[in-house]
Design an enzyme around this catalytic site. Structure first.
Site, PDB file in Angstrom:
ATOM      1  N   PHE A 178      54.155  41.757   0.553  1.00 40.82           N
ATOM      2  CA  PHE A 178      54.003  41.426   1.780  1.00 40.82           C
ATOM      3  C   PHE A 178      55.373  41.965   2.646  1.00 40.82           C
ATOM      4  O   PHE A 178      55.350  42.279   3.806  1.00 40.82           O
ATOM      5  CB  PHE A 178      53.986  40.008   1.983  1.00 40.82           C
ATOM      6  N   ASP A 179      56.538  41.801   1.977  1.00 38.41           N
ATOM      7  CA  ASP A 179      58.020  42.057   2.627  1.00 38.41           C
ATOM      8  C   ASP A 179      57.645  43.524   3.066  1.00 38.41           C
ATOM      9  O   ASP A 179      58.165  43.967   3.979  1.00 38.41           O
ATOM     10  CB  ASP A 179      58.884  41.729   1.854  1.00 38.41           C
ATOM     11  N   THR A 180      57.536  44.223   2.043  1.00 31.54           N
ATOM     12  CA  THR A 180      57.539  45.668   2.143  1.00 31.54           C
ATOM     13  C   THR A 180      56.430  46.122   3.398  1.00 31.54           C
ATOM     14  O   THR A 180      56.873  46.952   3.929  1.00 31.54           O
ATOM     15  CB  THR A 180      57.193  46.541   0.687  1.00 31.54           C
TER      16      THR A 180
END
Length: 423
Positions: A223-225
């Site tokens: 999700f972060d990436t």
């Protein structure tokens, strides 16, 4: 379930269409307005995603609450996002919400850090949203520098980085190696210009989150990436804060499963870039100069092939290393993967089909193999001449040498082996 009360680097690009092919989304031009800290709504909402953290949750939330109370000159909320815990985590979180007015609890019936962040950030009324890991590996002194540029309107997203100059990190060589390799892959495959995608210490403006969150597909660790890649493609400013970070020796993250999921996510985004489903429809700010479309598409496809080749090379090298020695294992592993790499790039990167010219292409591709062999063998020779390195250090040197060889291979394939195809 909701309980409780409330109390430098920049990147540019475009926004992607996630659920509908070639759908476009525009982010308004210009700098965002500063946030008014006098609002009665908590200015900052810090999310702490948890799954079966009954042992650490109480101490970590109280420590975070004390730090915010003593050092943050703004109102705040701490939201514990429980990801379907099966132990006493939810009960402890509910008790914390009853004890501390600034703590709330959100319970999700399914696991997934990305799912938790999407839920809380979408429903939050705070103008600045952040999250951090429950182990508080990152020094909390970096929190105010993280959110300050978002409050002032200078930046849109802020991340803690363990890989930038000024960061102080304590962790084992295995995690250090994996982290650096992953971020190198992001730079090669997705042209990422941020330095650390997976540090569990990030913040985003609410108005930006409302535009980006519907476009993020991943619900887990990737999700972060994906959020950062979309922010970069949208032309938004990503502010980086070097952090002091101490590895949690009791971390229960499945490194292998997470790495596989992350590589699948990278491949999905790379495919989107290559196919054109990541389309430019508007700029958050002035865009950075880009590549010509054909070159960009070829670079993304080449990077995807290169990732698969590198993984295969490292696996084959590790398997052969104990039986035939480092130099021989490097020769065999590099030769096998170089042949497969040329064949894959011939078809997928440069669109050459059929047998015509195949022999010539593979012979020319062997020139790239010789360059790669010279770089990797030379690096091994120098390394072993200096010391008797651990196997992890040896693999790290080989990865770096392979990255240099990969750039040279791309230039050779594009401008020599498949020059007629590009023309």
């Amino acid at each position: 379930m909701l309980t409780g009360g409330a109390q430098g680097r920049h990147n540019d690009g475009t926004v992607r269409a996630s659920t509908v092919d070639h759908m476009t989304t525009t982010i308004a031009k210009g700098s965002p307005a500063p946030i008014d800290p006098r609002s009665r709504t908590p200015l900052l909402d810090v999310v702490v995603p948890v799954y079966n953290e009954e042992a650490d949750l109480g101490a970590c939330v109280r420590r975070l609450h004390a730090h915010l109370t003593e050092n943050l000159p703004y109102s705040f909320r701490i939201t514990v996002a429980d990801n379907a815990s099966t132990d006493a985590t939810l009960a402890i979180a509910t008790g914390l919400a009853a004890e501390l007015p600034e703590v709330t609890v959100v319970h999700l019936p399914e696991k997934g850090r990305g799912r938790a962040l999407r839920r809380v950030w979408s429903e939050s009324d705070s103008p600045v949203l952040a999250y951090m890991d429950v182990d508080l590996s990152t020094d909390l002194a970096a929190l105010l520098p993280l959110i300050a540029p978002l409050i002032s309107g200078h930046s849109d997203v802020a991340i803690g980085t363990r890989l930038a100059r000024g960061a102080r990190v304590v962790r084992g060589p295995k995690r250090e190696f994996i982290s650096r390799c992953y971020n190198l892959i992001l730079r090669g495959a997705l042209a990422a210009r941020f330095s650390d995608a997976q540090c569990g210490f990030k913040a985003i403006r609410k108005d930006v989150a409302d535009r980006l969150l519907p476009l993020v597909e991943d619900t887990g660790w990737f999700f972060d990436t994906e959020l950062l890649v979309l922010a970069q493609q949208a032309g938004l400013r990503i502010h980086e804060v070097p952090v002091d970070w101490v590895d949690d020796p009791d971390s229960r993250v499945d490194i292998v499963a997470t790495a596989i999921a992350d590589l699948k996510g990278v491949a999905r985004l790379a495919k989107g870039l290559a196919s054109g489903s990541l389309k430019i429809s508007g700029m958050g700010r002035d865009p950075l100069p880009g590549f010509p479309p054909k070159l960009a598409s070829q670079a993304v496809r080449f990077a995807a092939v290169g990732i698969a080749s590198t993984v295969a090379y490292l696996a084959l090298y590790t398997w052969l290393r104990g039986g035939i020695g480092a130099q021989a294992a490097n020769l065999v592993a590099l030769l096998v993967t170089a042949i497969a790499n040329t064949a894959a790039n011939r078809r997928f990167t440069f669109g050459v089909r059929g047998r015509e010219g195949a022999t010539r292409h593979h012979l020319q591709g062997l020139v790239a193999f010789v360059l790669g062999l010279a770089l990797t063998s030379g690096s091994l020779a120098v390394l072993h001449a200096m010391t008797a390195p651990p196997r992890l250090v040896e693999l790290g040197v080989l990865v770096l040498a392979n990255l240099i060889a990969t750039v040279l291979r791309f230039l050779l394939l594009r401008h020599w082996v498949f020059r007629a195809r590009n023309a």
